[in-house]
Design a protein around this motif. Sequence first.
Motif, PDB file in Angstrom:
ATOM      1  N   SER A  52       0.165  -1.110  -0.227  1.00  0.00           N
ATOM      2  CA  SER A  52       0.173  -0.138   0.524  1.00  0.00           C
ATOM      3  C   SER A  52       0.249   1.406   0.228  1.00  0.00           C
ATOM      4  N   VAL A  53       1.759   1.603   0.621  1.00  0.00           N
ATOM      5  CA  VAL A  53       3.038   2.203   0.604  1.00  0.00           C
ATOM      6  C   VAL A  53       3.489   3.165  -0.157  1.00  0.00           C
ATOM      7  N   TYR A  54       3.887   1.369  -1.454  1.00  0.00           N
ATOM      8  CA  TYR A  54       4.468   1.955  -2.437  1.00  0.00           C
ATOM      9  C   TYR A  54       3.256   2.122  -3.589  1.00  0.00           C
ATOM     10  N   GLN A  55       2.464   1.600  -3.417  1.00  0.00           N
ATOM     11  CA  GLN A  55       1.308   2.032  -4.703  1.00  0.00           C
ATOM     12  C   GLN A  55       0.525   3.488  -3.497  1.00  0.00           C
ATOM     13  N   ALA A  56       1.013   4.232  -2.482  1.00  0.00           N
ATOM     14  CA  ALA A  56       0.848   5.171  -2.033  1.00  0.00           C
ATOM     15  C   ALA A  56       1.858   6.729  -3.354  1.00  0.00           C
ATOM     16  N   LYS A  57       2.712   5.882  -2.732  1.00  0.00           N
ATOM     17  CA  LYS A  57       3.578   6.694  -3.435  1.00  0.00           C
ATOM     18  C   LYS A  57       3.936   7.132  -4.706  1.00  0.00           C
ATOM     19  N   LEU A  58       3.571   5.862  -5.810  1.00  0.00           N
ATOM     20  CA  LEU A  58       3.217   6.027  -7.008  1.00  0.00           C
ATOM     21  C   LEU A  58       2.575   7.314  -7.515  1.00  0.00           C
ATOM     22  N   ALA A  59       0.642   6.766  -7.367  1.00  0.00           N
ATOM     23  CA  ALA A  59      -0.247   7.775  -7.155  1.00  0.00           C
ATOM     24  C   ALA A  59      -0.047   9.164  -6.853  1.00  0.00           C
ATOM     25  N   ARG A  60       0.906   9.706  -5.832  1.00  0.00           N
ATOM     26  CA  ARG A  60       1.050  10.600  -5.216  1.00  0.00           C
ATOM     27  C   ARG A  60       2.230  11.066  -6.788  1.00  0.00           C
ATOM     28  N   THR A  61       2.997  10.657  -7.129  1.00  0.00           N
ATOM     29  CA  THR A  61       3.474  11.388  -8.001  1.00  0.00           C
ATOM     30  C   THR A  61       2.978  11.251  -9.090  1.00  0.00           C
ATOM     31  N   CYS A  62       2.963  10.109  -9.792  1.00  0.00           N
ATOM     32  CA  CYS A  62       1.768  10.698 -10.877  1.00  0.00           C
ATOM     33  C   CYS A  62       0.294  11.731 -10.752  1.00  0.00           C
ATOM     34  N   GLN A  63       0.157  12.242  -9.541  1.00  0.00           N
ATOM     35  CA  GLN A  63      -0.738  13.145  -9.494  1.00  0.00           C
ATOM     36  C   GLN A  63      -0.397  14.739  -9.418  1.00  0.00           C
ATOM     37  N   HIS A  64       1.421  14.479  -8.732  1.00  0.00           N
ATOM     38  CA  HIS A  64       2.272  15.661  -9.053  1.00  0.00           C
ATOM     39  C   HIS A  64       2.415  15.687 -10.278  1.00  0.00           C
ATOM     40  N   ILE A  65       2.567  15.052 -11.411  1.00  0.00           N
ATOM     41  CA  ILE A  65       2.907  15.029 -12.517  1.00  0.00           C
ATOM     42  C   ILE A  65       1.594  16.104 -13.067  1.00  0.00           C
ATOM     43  N   ASP A  66       0.501  15.248 -12.952  1.00  0.00           N
ATOM     44  CA  ASP A  66      -0.998  15.772 -13.641  1.00  0.00           C
ATOM     45  C   ASP A  66      -0.972  17.266 -13.039  1.00  0.00           C
ATOM     46  N   GLY A  67      -0.696  17.535 -12.298  1.00  0.00           N
ATOM     47  CA  GLY A  67      -0.950  18.446 -11.725  1.00  0.00           C
ATOM     48  C   GLY A  67       0.230  19.797 -12.353  1.00  0.00           C
ATOM     49  N   GLN A  68       1.333  19.678 -12.677  1.00  0.00           N
ATOM     50  CA  GLN A  68       2.096  20.142 -13.210  1.00  0.00           C
ATOM     51  C   GLN A  68       2.666  20.418 -15.009  1.00  0.00           C
ATOM     52  N   ILE A  69       1.103  19.461 -15.376  1.00  0.00           N
ATOM     53  CA  ILE A  69       0.771  19.593 -16.606  1.00  0.00           C
ATOM     54  C   ILE A  69      -0.452  20.905 -16.843  1.00  0.00           C
ATOM     55  N   TYR A  70      -0.967  20.378 -15.702  1.00  0.00           N
ATOM     56  CA  TYR A  70      -2.378  21.704 -15.236  1.00  0.00           C
ATOM     57  C   TYR A  70      -1.824  23.116 -14.947  1.00  0.00           C
ATOM     58  N   SER A  71      -0.640  23.183 -14.487  1.00  0.00           N
ATOM     59  CA  SER A  71      -0.053  24.238 -14.049  1.00  0.00           C
ATOM     60  C   SER A  71      -0.007  25.439 -15.358  1.00  0.00           C
ATOM     61  N   LEU A  72       1.163  24.360 -15.792  1.00  0.00           N
ATOM     62  CA  LEU A  72       1.708  24.047 -16.669  1.00  0.00           C
ATOM     63  C   LEU A  72       1.234  25.436 -18.349  1.00  0.00           C
ATOM     64  N   LEU A  73      -0.213  24.326 -18.305  1.00  0.00           N
ATOM     65  CA  LEU A  73      -1.130  24.048 -19.379  1.00  0.00           C
ATOM     66  C   LEU A  73      -1.852  25.767 -19.479  1.00  0.00           C
ATOM     67  N   LEU A  74      -1.919  25.852 -18.265  1.00  0.00           N
ATOM     68  CA  LEU A  74      -2.912  27.266 -17.373  1.00  0.00           C
ATOM     69  C   LEU A  74      -1.765  28.691 -18.092  1.00  0.00           C
ATOM     70  N   GLU A  75      -0.647  28.761 -17.578  1.00  0.00           N
ATOM     71  CA  GLU A  75       0.427  29.300 -17.921  1.00  0.00           C
ATOM     72  C   GLU A  75       0.330  29.711 -18.968  1.00  0.00           C
ATOM     73  N   GLN A  76       0.609  28.329 -19.689  1.00  0.00           N
ATOM     74  CA  GLN A  76       0.270  28.706 -21.864  1.00  0.00           C
ATOM     75  C   GLN A  76      -0.972  29.357 -21.883  1.00  0.00           C
ATOM     76  N   ALA A  77      -2.096  28.814 -20.860  1.00  0.00           N
ATOM     77  CA  ALA A  77      -3.535  30.128 -21.294  1.00  0.00           C
ATOM     78  C   ALA A  77      -2.907  31.344 -21.423  1.00  0.00           C
ATOM     79  N   ASP A  78      -2.472  31.500 -19.735  1.00  0.00           N
ATOM     80  CA  ASP A  78      -2.877  33.041 -19.542  1.00  0.00           C
ATOM     81  C   ASP A  78      -1.659  34.058 -20.678  1.00  0.00           C
ATOM     82  N   ARG A  79      -1.028  33.288 -20.884  1.00  0.00           N
ATOM     83  CA  ARG A  79       0.087  34.251 -21.893  1.00  0.00           C
ATOM     84  C   ARG A  79      -0.377  34.645 -23.587  1.00  0.00           C
ATOM     85  N   LYS A  80      -1.453  34.142 -23.927  1.00  0.00           N
ATOM     86  CA  LYS A  80      -2.109  34.369 -25.343  1.00  0.00           C
ATOM     87  C   LYS A  80      -3.246  35.339 -25.423  1.00  0.00           C
TER      88      LYS A  80
END
Length: 122
Positions: free
Chosen positions: A94-122
């Motif tokens: 469970s610990v390792y499954q949660a660590k992987l899920a947390r990393t994937c959520q972090h990646i999703d959050g970064q993509i979302y933030s970067l896409l919002l930044e791009q949209a705001d610049r244009k």
Amino acid sequence: MKRTLMLAAVGLVLISINGCAKFEKKNPPQANSGEASYNQRFQGCLVRLETLQKLDFNSYNQSKTMMDSNMETATKYLAMRSTLGPDTVNVMDSVYQAKLARTCQHIDGQIYSLLLEQADRK
């Protein structure tokens, strides 16, 4: 080598979903819907990691380092998993499954933030 580590982590996740009893079987277990679903989500996470590379290389490097670290520790755990008691295995899976899920959520959050930044610049 890194691909091998990723596959080992996927194996860890699949094992944790199936439980210890199926891990001991000589015949491979049939994929159930939970196993297939988690495998699909994890593979999607790896695809999104590559997407992150196209958006921002620094964010990609940070996330890739985090993912590689998770894979390395999961691989070490897998090497000793068969020597551990069932209660320990249940918790650590469970610990390792949660660590992987947390990393994937972090990646999703970064993509979302970067896409919002791009949209705001244009």
